[in-house]
Design an enzyme around this catalytic site. Structure first.
Site, PDB file in Angstrom:
ATOM      1  N   ASP A   7     -17.217  29.670  18.556  1.00 55.76           N
ATOM      2  CA  ASP A   7     -15.845  29.371  18.155  1.00 55.76           C
ATOM      3  C   ASP A   7     -15.094  29.114  19.457  1.00 55.76           C
ATOM      4  O   ASP A   7     -14.673  30.058  20.129  1.00 55.76           O
ATOM      5  CB  ASP A   7     -15.250  30.551  17.390  1.00 55.76           C
ATOM      6  CG  ASP A   7     -13.835  30.277  16.916  1.00 55.76           C
ATOM      7  OD1 ASP A   7     -13.475  29.097  16.724  1.00 55.76           O
ATOM      8  OD2 ASP A   7     -13.068  31.247  16.745  1.00 55.76           O
ATOM      9  N   GLU A  68     -17.597  24.911  16.451  1.00 60.65           N
ATOM     10  CA  GLU A  68     -16.534  24.508  15.526  1.00 60.65           C
ATOM     11  C   GLU A  68     -15.913  23.210  16.004  1.00 60.65           C
ATOM     12  O   GLU A  68     -15.554  23.062  17.173  1.00 60.65           O
ATOM     13  CB  GLU A  68     -15.458  25.595  15.431  1.00 60.65           C
ATOM     14  CG  GLU A  68     -14.392  25.243  14.401  1.00 60.65           C
ATOM     15  CD  GLU A  68     -13.428  26.374  14.167  1.00 60.65           C
ATOM     16  OE1 GLU A  68     -13.703  27.211  13.296  1.00 60.65           O
ATOM     17  OE2 GLU A  68     -12.403  26.417  14.882  1.00 60.65           O
ATOM     18  N   ASP A 141     -12.391  35.650  16.298  1.00 62.25           N
ATOM     19  CA  ASP A 141     -13.227  34.658  16.996  1.00 62.25           C
ATOM     20  C   ASP A 141     -14.706  35.052  16.933  1.00 62.25           C
ATOM     21  O   ASP A 141     -15.583  34.194  16.837  1.00 62.25           O
ATOM     22  CB  ASP A 141     -12.804  34.527  18.462  1.00 62.25           C
ATOM     23  CG  ASP A 141     -11.309  34.333  18.608  1.00 62.25           C
ATOM     24  OD1 ASP A 141     -10.875  33.177  18.609  1.00 62.25           O
ATOM     25  OD2 ASP A 141     -10.603  35.350  18.709  1.00 62.25           O
TER      26      ASP A 141
END
Length: 191
Positions: A7, A68, A141
């Site tokens: 992330d 991501e 996260d």
């Protein structure tokens, strides 16, 4: 298969390694959040992130990296930092010749919770349950990184089969067009 989920972010970058077994079995190998100081220059922050990712790639030896995909936000500065962090991760993985896949937030949410509109708490709850963790990964996260790895493990086999089918269909179409062209040439030659 072992996947490193990332992330990306400049201030906090979630890293999670998940092993996928038969069916939908998933196991957490490691999870953490890399932090960089907000007062450091951009190049130093990106270098620290690259060093941390390199360490994780060396230590955990994933077979793929799932990152991501940056999505539209109103805060351009946040988008730029996220995109730069994601680019550093992709570059670091590419140097090791690891496949890198980018997944949208809604794709990850849908894979893990069944809804592309799930909130952070729902994603964290499902990640905790799916991986049978004693406590929820924190901050968000960390949970998001694990969710990215799970999403990749569950979706990549289908993507690979689809790409294979598309390639096969394209080859069949080329062969068919070549046969039609040959038949048309033969028909002209027989006149």
């Amino acid at each position: 298969m072992r996947v490193l989920g990332v992330d990306p972010g400049l201030t906090r970058c979630g890293l999670g390694v998940v092993d996928g077994g038969t069916g939908r079995t998933v196991t957490c190998v490691a999870v953490d959040v890399v932090r960089t100081p907000v007062d450091a220059s951009l190049e130093i922050r990106l270098l620290r992130l690259a060093d941390a990712v390199e360490d994780w790639l060396e230590r955990y030896r994933p077979e793929a990296v799932a990152v991501e995909r940056v999505f539209s936000q109103h805060n351009v500065r946040t988008v730029m930092g996220t995109a730069q962090a994601g680019g550093v991760v992709a570059l670091t993985a590419a140097r090791r010749r690891l496949p890198v896949a980018f997944h949208t937030p809604s794709e990850v949410k849908a894979a893990v919770t069944g809804s592309g509109r799930a909130d952070k708490a729902q994603v964290t709850g499902m990640v905790t349950r799916l991986l049978k963790l004693a406590e929820a990964p924190s901050p968000a996260d960390a949970a998001d990184a694990l969710a990215l790895a799970i999403c990749h493990l569950w979706r990549e086999p289908m993507r690979a089969r689809l790409a294979e089918a598309e390639a096969r269909a394209a080859e069949l179409a080329r062969t068919h067009r070549a046969r039609l062209a040959a038949a048309a040439r033969n028909a002209k030659g027989n006149r």
